[in-house]
Scaffold this active site. Structure first.
Site, PDB file in Angstrom:
ATOM      1  N   HIS A 268       0.834  -1.205   0.000  1.00 15.10           N
ATOM      2  CA  HIS A 268       0.000   0.000   0.000  1.00 15.10           C
ATOM      3  C   HIS A 268       0.870   1.257   0.000  1.00 15.10           C
ATOM      4  CE1 HIS A 268      -3.003  -2.725   2.294  1.00 15.10           C
ATOM      5  NE2 HIS A 268      -3.487  -2.574   1.085  1.00 15.10           N
TER       6      HIS A 268
ATOM      7  N   LYS B 265     -17.483  -6.517   7.033  1.00 15.34           N
ATOM      8  CA  LYS B 265     -16.195  -7.194   7.159  1.00 15.34           C
ATOM      9  C   LYS B 265     -15.753  -7.183   8.617  1.00 15.34           C
ATOM     10  CE  LYS B 265     -13.200  -7.180   3.063  1.00 15.34           C
ATOM     11  NZ  LYS B 265     -12.063  -6.507   2.418  1.00 15.34           N
TER      12      LYS B 265
ATOM     13  N   ARG C  19      -2.180  -6.837  -8.571  1.00 10.46           N
ATOM     14  CA  ARG C  19      -1.083  -7.734  -8.192  1.00 10.46           C
ATOM     15  C   ARG C  19      -1.000  -8.894  -9.163  1.00 10.46           C
ATOM     16  NH1 ARG C  19      -3.204  -7.734  -2.190  1.00 10.46           N
ATOM     17  NH2 ARG C  19      -5.019  -7.393  -3.487  1.00 10.46           N
TER      18      ARG C  19
ATOM     19  N   SER D 161      -2.882  -7.708   2.964  1.00  3.48           N
ATOM     20  CA  SER D 161      -3.175  -7.549   4.393  1.00  3.48           C
ATOM     21  C   SER D 161      -3.528  -8.896   5.023  1.00  3.48           C
ATOM     22  CB  SER D 161      -4.340  -6.578   4.605  1.00  3.48           C
ATOM     23  OG  SER D 161      -4.007  -5.305   4.135  1.00  3.48           O
TER      24      SER D 161
HETATM   25  P1  ADP Z   1      -9.612  -4.032  -0.656  1.00  2.00           P
HETATM   26  O1  ADP Z   1     -10.268  -4.735   0.481  1.00  2.00           O
HETATM   27  O2  ADP Z   1     -10.390  -2.899  -1.232  1.00  2.00           O
HETATM   28  O3  ADP Z   1      -9.003  -4.915  -1.713  1.00  2.00           O
HETATM   29  P2  ADP Z   1      -6.944  -3.661   0.285  1.00  2.00           P
HETATM   30  O4  ADP Z   1      -6.526  -2.892   1.479  1.00  2.00           O
HETATM   31  O5  ADP Z   1      -6.732  -5.129   0.300  1.00  2.00           O
HETATM   32  O6  ADP Z   1      -8.442  -3.271   0.063  1.00  2.00           O
HETATM   33  O7  ADP Z   1      -6.259  -3.074  -1.012  1.00  2.00           O
HETATM   34  C1  ADP Z   1      -6.455  -1.749  -1.419  1.00  2.00           C
HETATM   35  C2  ADP Z   1      -5.837  -1.556  -2.781  1.00  2.00           C
HETATM   36  O8  ADP Z   1      -4.428  -1.731  -2.696  1.00  2.00           O
HETATM   37  C3  ADP Z   1      -6.301  -2.527  -3.855  1.00  2.00           C
HETATM   38  O9  ADP Z   1      -6.361  -1.837  -5.086  1.00  2.00           O
HETATM   39  C4  ADP Z   1      -5.216  -3.555  -3.895  1.00  2.00           C
HETATM   40  O10 ADP Z   1      -5.118  -4.170  -5.171  1.00  2.00           O
HETATM   41  C5  ADP Z   1      -4.016  -2.691  -3.622  1.00  2.00           C
HETATM   42  N1  ADP Z   1      -2.913  -3.476  -3.047  1.00  2.00           N
HETATM   43  C6  ADP Z   1      -2.938  -4.252  -1.948  1.00  2.00           C
HETATM   44  N2  ADP Z   1      -1.749  -4.845  -1.733  1.00  2.00           N
HETATM   45  C7  ADP Z   1      -0.946  -4.444  -2.761  1.00  2.00           C
HETATM   46  C8  ADP Z   1       0.399  -4.737  -3.151  1.00  2.00           C
HETATM   47  N3  ADP Z   1       1.143  -5.585  -2.454  1.00  2.00           N
HETATM   48  N4  ADP Z   1       0.878  -4.155  -4.274  1.00  2.00           N
HETATM   49  C9  ADP Z   1       0.100  -3.300  -4.993  1.00  2.00           C
HETATM   50  N5  ADP Z   1      -1.173  -3.002  -4.683  1.00  2.00           N
HETATM   51  C10 ADP Z   1      -1.696  -3.563  -3.597  1.00  2.00           C
END
Ligand code: ADP
Length: 161
Positions: free
Chosen positions: A17, A41, A90, A128
């Site tokens: 992030h 969630k 990803r 996450s």
């Molecule tokens: P959500 O529950 O909306 O997917 P996340 O917190 O998991 O929320 O992710 C938010 C955004 O960050 C999403 O667009 C996700 O693809 C991106 N993201 C999460 N981890 C990574 C990573 N390791 N590299 C690039 N983008 C990421």
């Protein structure tokens, strides 16, 4: 003036992030990191905790602010006067879902565009949920999350390191 929202759960925020925030802030004029307040969630951190971690993380990037929202992203964007959504891709598995959401948002409001940044190779495996799983069993999460958050994450699982 390009105002963008980077929406997500950030539960917890990871190096992936952080990389996305730094890279997208360099592209747009203003970036709002929007923490989704999703009551459906079961989250590890409260929305307020997530917002405050993201604020700590981004305090030195002048065009980034952190906020939370609930309800539809497009409605929140109207409220904030933002027209761009930033999302990270990803693996192929992200693609189908992201495409559908991006198209839906665009139909709902044609002024809204989604930009996708491909993940930094270094973090392409990182999510996450991986962090939560490792932390729950006391695994080493130092390669996944910024150091200042490590203790707070373990504390959620009553683990002292
Ligand atoms: P959500 O529950 O909306 O997917 P996340 O917190 O998991 O929320 O992710 C938010 C955004 O960050 C999403 O667009 C996700 O693809 C991106 N993201 C999460 N981890 C990574 C990573 N390791 N590299 C690039 N983008 C990421």
């Amino acid at each position: 003036m390009k105002k963008a929202i980077y929406p997500g759960s950030f539960d917890p925020v990871t190096f992936g992030h952080q990389d996305m925030i730094i890279r997208s802030a360099a592209i747009v004029d203003e970036l709002i990191v929007g923490v989704l307040n999703n009551s459906a969630k079961n989250s590890l951190f409260s929305v307020d905790e997530r917002v405050s971690m993201l604020k700590e993380l981004t305090k030195d990037i002048p065009n980034v602010t952190v906020d939370s929202f609930d309800g539809l992203l497009v409605d929140y964007m109207r409220e904030r006067g933002a027209t761009l959504i930033v999302r990270g891709l990803r693996a192929v598995t992200d693609f189908e879902y992201e495409l559908q959401i991006a198209q839906t948002n665009h139909v709902e409001n044609p002024a809204v565009e989604t930009i996708f940044l491909t993940t930094n190779l270094q973090y392409s495996y990182l999510s996450s949920s991986v962090v939560r799983e490792f932390a729950a069993y006391g695994g080493d999460i130092s390669k996944f999350v910024p150091p200042q958050f490590i203790d707070r994450i373990y504390a959620k699982y009553n683990i002292k390191k």
